[in-house]
Every structure is written in structure tokens, then in C-alpha cells.
Design an enzyme around this catalytic site. Structure first.
Site, PDB file in Angstrom:
ATOM      1  N   GLU A 183       3.643  -3.071   7.183  1.00 17.03           N
ATOM      2  CA  GLU A 183       4.100  -1.779   6.665  1.00 17.03           C
ATOM      3  C   GLU A 183       5.071  -1.088   7.611  1.00 17.03           C
ATOM      4  OE1 GLU A 183       4.010  -0.161   4.087  1.00 17.03           O
ATOM      5  OE2 GLU A 183       2.428  -1.020   2.864  1.00 17.03           O
TER       6      GLU A 183
ATOM      7  N   LEU B 127       0.820  -1.222   0.000  1.00 19.05           N
ATOM      8  CA  LEU B 127       0.000   0.000   0.000  1.00 19.05           C
ATOM      9  C   LEU B 127       0.850   1.266   0.000  1.00 19.05           C
ATOM     10  CD1 LEU B 127      -2.925  -0.950   2.432  1.00 19.05           C
ATOM     11  CD2 LEU B 127      -2.898  -0.977  -0.072  1.00 19.05           C
ATOM     12  N   HIS B 128       2.059   1.202   0.583  1.00 19.99           N
ATOM     13  CA  HIS B 128       2.880   2.424   0.675  1.00 19.99           C
ATOM     14  C   HIS B 128       3.277   2.989  -0.701  1.00 19.99           C
ATOM     15  CE1 HIS B 128       6.391  -0.621   1.290  1.00 19.99           C
ATOM     16  NE2 HIS B 128       6.475  -0.212   0.041  1.00 19.99           N
ATOM     17  N   HIS B 129       3.089   2.196  -1.762  1.00 23.56           N
ATOM     18  CA  HIS B 129       3.454   2.699  -3.088  1.00 23.56           C
ATOM     19  C   HIS B 129       2.416   3.656  -3.692  1.00 23.56           C
ATOM     20  CE1 HIS B 129       5.774  -1.151  -2.940  1.00 23.56           C
ATOM     21  NE2 HIS B 129       6.687  -0.373  -3.467  1.00 23.56           N
TER      22      HIS B 129
END
Ligand SMILES: Nc1ncnc2c1ncn2[C@@H]1O[C@H](CSCC[C@H]([NH3+])C(=O)O)[C@@H](O)[C@H]1O
Length: 339
Positions: free
Chosen positions: A275, A246-248
Site C-alpha cells: 500500500e 484496501l485503500h479503496h
């Protein structure tokens, strides 16, 4: 004019930040020449290390002296030795060897992103063309899957333990953006009644498939090649793993993906997001907080999100609850979310 707070002015702090790449270059050269392994194998003087590494004595003496200053080597007269850190993580003889990580961390793609940092700050996103590392089937992820796997053993174990506490018994597991596959494989190994589906780009899945075979789990392992945003997901699954994905992306894209995953999840299932999760101040703890720079350098709109932000994203996608699990001294954390 602003009145400064904190310690007195230090030019050294400025030089240290400007010259931080010297350290990068020194450790990279020492890893590439296997200086740490040579010392571990009993070569102690610059001349002996140089002979073992196929390098010049002057070059080895200078690099080793600098590595002593950095705290990675010791020096007694003209004899070099390994610190505990170097022996554990930088000698090729060690099972915990981390040197291979430079194949990803210092790869031309990642270095390009950092080289263009000023432009990334101006734009608010990567200055690498074609969406940076998010271009479909980007080969940097094959490097990641091969080079970073040894670093993932411990977090994979921690994710598996966290998930299996809430979901024991026969389970179907989907590992989104599986990379090397070790997260899902850790769950599968610890729970013989589980089945694993790994999703990633086709080129990256070759590495996960190799790893599944190596661990002896090929018979409980299948793959879905393609994008997490449009490949058919199959299911339903009891557990969906979302490690370091998700951090992308920006929050609306994360919400869209979370909605998509909900439709492939059993009503009593769980999504496990691993994460880098900084505190609400976004500047602590250091390992999680500074990860945002990697996303600025290499993606159009990725970030290191706080737990409150993940909780909000999953709530916006229609999930009922999220809880945060941290691990002592580790920069990563797990968010467990229920539909
Ligand atoms: N759109 C996409 N769909 C599926 N996988 C993607 C997509 N974009 C990037 N990836 C993969 O996302 C992964 C990010 S690295 C994370 C790998 C692994 N889950 C770990 O935690 O170590 C890489 O393996 C990429 O190939």
C-alpha cells in the site's frame, strides 16, 4: 485573524497549482504523438520531429520548448534532446517506458473524478456515479491492468522478496484483486514450489491470464472470478497478497474483508498488504500522502491509511501481529500480518 507561518507570499505558487494541468496536457500530447521516441531516433529540430510525428512544426516547437522548461527535454540552439528521465521513461525504445500509464491515469473515468473534486469534497467521496471505480467489472481496471503493468515490475519484485523471506518452500498463494497479476506471478517465478490463485473481476482476469502465459507460469496459475467480498475463496493458503486493494474502502469494510481472508489462511500463513502508507502526520512522504486525493476523487470512502490504522484494522479482524516494511525512496510499503 490567523498569523501566517513559513515562506513569504508567492503568487507563483498559486499560479503553479492552478495551471498544473498545462503540464498534464503537454506531456499527454507529447506521449500521444511519440515526440520523445522521435527525438531518441535522431530527429532534433522542430521540423524533423514534426515530420516524424505527423504534426505541425509550430505545434512541435511550442510543446518541445515547454517540455524543456519542465526539465523533460534539453535545447541547444534549435536542436532538442532527451534528458535522462525522458530517455529512460518516455522514449518508446526504452524497456522502462512509462508513457502507456496515461491510458489509466488520464482515462476519462479518472479525469471525471478529478473534474468533480469540489463535489467530492462536499460529499466526502467520489462524485462519479455508481460508486466510481468500484462498480462491478468496471472497465477502467482492464485499462489499469494493461497500462500500469510496466510500473509494477519493481514493487512486485520487492513484495515477492519480502514474502519469500518469511514463507519459503512449497506455498499456496492467493492474490486478491490481482489486476495484471504481476504481484503473484513475481512470487511464483521466484519460488518454483508455489501455486498461484488470482482473484479479480472476470474481465480483468483475462489480462492476468495472458501475463501468466507470457511468463510461462500458466501450469501453476488458476483464477477466481468475482468480488473479493463474496466469491468462494477456496484454500487454505500460506500467503494472501493484498496489493493496492484496501485503500479503496472504509475501515469497517477492510476489517470485514480481513476477517474473510483469515478463514482462508493457514494458521502459520501470512497476509502481505502492499500500500501507499503515509506517516502518522498524513502529509509525508509526499508520494504516499497525496494518494488520498485519488481515493477521494474516485471512490466513495477510500483513503491512504497509516501503518497504525492498518495494524488496528487487522487487530480488529482477529489477527495477532502486523509489521511494516518500507523500501528506500519508494511511496509503497508492505504490511506483513499474521493470523
Ligand atoms: N470487489 C472487488 N473484488 C475483487 N476485485 C476488485 C473489486 N473491486 C475492484 N477490484 C479490483 O481491484 C483492483 C485494484 S487495482 C490493483 C491491482 C493490483 N493488485 C496492483 O496492485 O497493481 C482492480 O484490478 C479491480 O478490478
Amino acid at each position: 485573524m490567523e498569523t501566517p507561518v513559513g515562506p513569504p507570499p508567492s503568487p507563483f505558487l498559486v499560479f503553479e497549482a492552478i495551471n498544473a494541468y498545462h503540464r498534464t496536457a503537454a506531456i499527454k500530447a507529447a506521449i500521444e504523438l511519440q515526440v520523445f521516441t522521435a527525438i531518441d531516433n535522431g530527429r532534433r529540430s522542430a521540423a524533423e520531429i514534426a515530420a516524424a510525428c505527423g504534426a505541425a512544426e509550430r505545434g512541435v516547437r511550442i510543446i518541445c520548448d515547454n517540455l524543456v522548461v519542465y526539465g523533460l527535454l534539453t535545447k541547444d540552439g534549435t536542436q532538442y534532446g532527451l534528458t535522462a528521465t525522458a530517455k529512460t521513461f518516455l522514449s518508446g525504445n526504452s524497456p522502462a517506458y512509462m508513457g502507456g500509464a496515461i491510458q489509466f491515469l488520464l482515462s476519462p473515468t479518472i479525469m471525471l473524478g478529478f473534474d468533480r473534486m469540489t463535489e467530492a469534497v462536499r460529499r466526502g467521496g467520489t462524485a462519479i456515479p455508481e460508486s466510481g471505480t468500484l462498480a462491478p467489472e468496471h472497465n477502467v481496471w482492464v485499462d489499469f491492468a494493461r497500462a500500469m503493468a510496466p510500473m509494477m515490475m519493481m514493487p512486485a519484485q520487492q513484495l515477492a522478496e519480502t514474502v519469500l523471506k518469511v514463507k519459503p518452500g512449497p506455498i499456496a498463494v492467493l492474490d486478491i484483486a490481482a489486476g495484471h497479476g504481476l504481484y503473484g506471478l513475481a512470487v511464483c517465478k521466484a519460488n518454483p514450489a508455489s501455486r498461484l490463485t488470482a482473484l479479480d473481476w472476470a474481465n480483468v482476469l483475462e489480462v492476468a491470464t495472458e501475463n501468466a502465459a507470457k511468463i510461462g507460469l500458466a501450469d501453476r496459475f488458476t483464477t477466481i472470478a468475482g468480488s473479493a467480498f463474496d466469491a468462494p475463496l477456496g484454500g487454505p493458503y500460506d500467503v494472501i497478497l493484498l496489493p493496492n486493494f484496501l485503500h479503496h474502502f472504509d475501515p469497517p469494510t477492510c476489517v470485514a474483508l480481513a476477517k474473510r481472508l483469515k478463514s482462508a489462511l493457514n494458521p502459520d500463513g501470512v497476509v502481505a498488504t502492499m500500500e501507499f502508507v503515509p506517516n502518522d502526520d498524513r502529509v509525508s512522504p509526499p508520494g504516499a500522502a497525496t494518494f488520498s486525493l485519488v481515493m477521494l476523487a474516485s471512490t466513495p470512502s477510500g483513503d491512504a491509511y497509516t501503518f497504525k490504522e492498518y495494524e488496528q484494522m487487522f487487530a480488529d479482524a482477529g489477527y495477532s501481529s502486523s509489521e511494516l516494511h518500507r523500501f528506500e525512496g519508494a511511496p509503497h510499503a508492505v504490511v506483513l500480518t499474521r493470523p
